[in-house]
Design an enzyme around this catalytic site. Structure first.
Site, short mmCIF file in Angstrom:
data_model
loop_
_atom_site.label_atom_id
_atom_site.label_comp_id
_atom_site.label_asym_id
_atom_site.label_seq_id
_atom_site.Cartn_x
_atom_site.Cartn_y
_atom_site.Cartn_z
N PRO A 154 -0.04 -3.33 -1.07
CA PRO A 154 -0.40 -4.46 -1.95
C PRO A 154 -1.39 -5.43 -1.34
CG PRO A 154 1.96 -4.05 -2.04
CD PRO A 154 1.41 -3.15 -0.97
N TYR B 278 4.18 12.81 -19.83
CA TYR B 278 2.91 12.10 -19.86
C TYR B 278 2.97 10.94 -20.85
CZ TYR B 278 -1.92 10.93 -20.93
OH TYR B 278 -3.09 10.24 -21.16
#
Length: 298
Positions: free
Chosen positions: A52, A135
């Site tokens: 991050p 998906y």
């Protein structure tokens, strides 16, 4: 927008991301493209794996006014789909919130989030999502994170994009796969093509993304991007076969399980037309002709 936009495009090395970056360059709009692979002219940035702090540094130093998330995985193990389609979205949203709080966040979603609809009907933005398979489920989860951020005050928009085709389409798309098979095997397997899809050219999609990215004022949180016309996938494969001029073999295995999910999808793109004046310009026939003429398929 301010007229001094700085656009960050994550997933710049992909089919859609590269086209968006090319259009930004053509329009003289300042942008920075970031890609999972180190490929010029983009910077390397893998949202699924980076720390991050590294992401915060990228965003904090560039100070974008618009962030476009074109990162995503279509196939792979469930964990891979979750990392690319959900966790990466969450990480990017958090970094934009903390280091570019006034930037517009544009998430490239998918019609797979809707699942299917009744044959002959169009799917407006308020259609209840019923995704089929990992998906669609993971793309919907990522979009829901963006919509939640929008409800909390972020300037964020999800584009639900229907089936993208056009020059340079990768093998993960219908046209990319058919072109690959025609060129390498002189074969089309049509048993899995009995589905109807709203095929929209990648150049039109890039125009829609820029229209959303650069629009003034508040936008609806969710916008469809499609042509409003469904075409049988089998017919698209047939048109590519005719364009090829090859003596290809066509294999039609009755009862073969479809690889493309829901039997019918067709966009209702009225809202994006009303809001931004966008409408598709590239006809299906032109898109297929340009796709076949493209020398390299990814």
């Amino acid at each position: 927008m301010t007229g001094t936009e700085r656009v960050m495009v994550f997933g710049a090395g992909g089919f859609l991301g590269a086209r968006i970056c090319a259009l930004l360059a053509d329009r003289g709009i300042e942008y920075r493209g970031l890609s999972r692979t180190r490929s010029e002219p983009y910077r390397r940035c893998d949202l699924t794996a980076m720390h991050p702090y590294a992401l915060d540094t990228q965003i904090g130093m560039y100070k974008p006014t618009v962030v476009v998330n074109a990162v995503g995985a279509t196939f792979g193990a469930p964990a891979e789909l979750v990392r690319a389609n959900v966790i990466a979205v969450e990480a990017l949203l958090a970094s934009v919130r903390d280091h570019a709080g006034h930037a517009r966040f544009v998430q490239l979603g998918s019609a797979a989030e809707y699942g299917g609809a009744a044959h002959g009907t169009s799917m407006p933005e308020d259609s209840a999502p019923h995704p089929l398979g990992p998906y669609g489920i993971t793309k919907l989860a990522g979009s829901e994170l963006v919509l939640r951020a929008q409800r909390a005050g972020a300037d964020a928009v999800v584009l639900r994009i229907f089936d993208v085709i056009g020059p340079g389409a990768p093998d993960s798309t219908l046209t990319g796969r058919v072109i690959r098979d025609l060129r390498t095997r002189q074969l089309i397997e049509v048993g899995a093509l009995d589905v109807w899809r709203d095929f929209v050219d990648v150049r039109d999609v890039a125009e829609a993304v820029l229209a959303v990215a650069l629009a003034d004022g508040k936008l609806p949180p969710l916008l469809n991007v499609g042509t409003g016309r469904a075409t049988l996938a089998r017919d698209v494969a047939g048109q590519l076969f005719e364009l090829s001029g090859l003596a290809a073999r066509i294999v039609d295995e009755a009862g073969q399980e479809t690889l493309l999910g829901a039997p019918w999808q067709q966009a209702d793109s009225t809202l994006i037309g009303q809001q931004l004046g966008w409408s598709p310009k590239v006809a299906l026939e032109q898109s297929l002709a340009d796709s076949w003429a493209e020398p390299d398929q990814g």
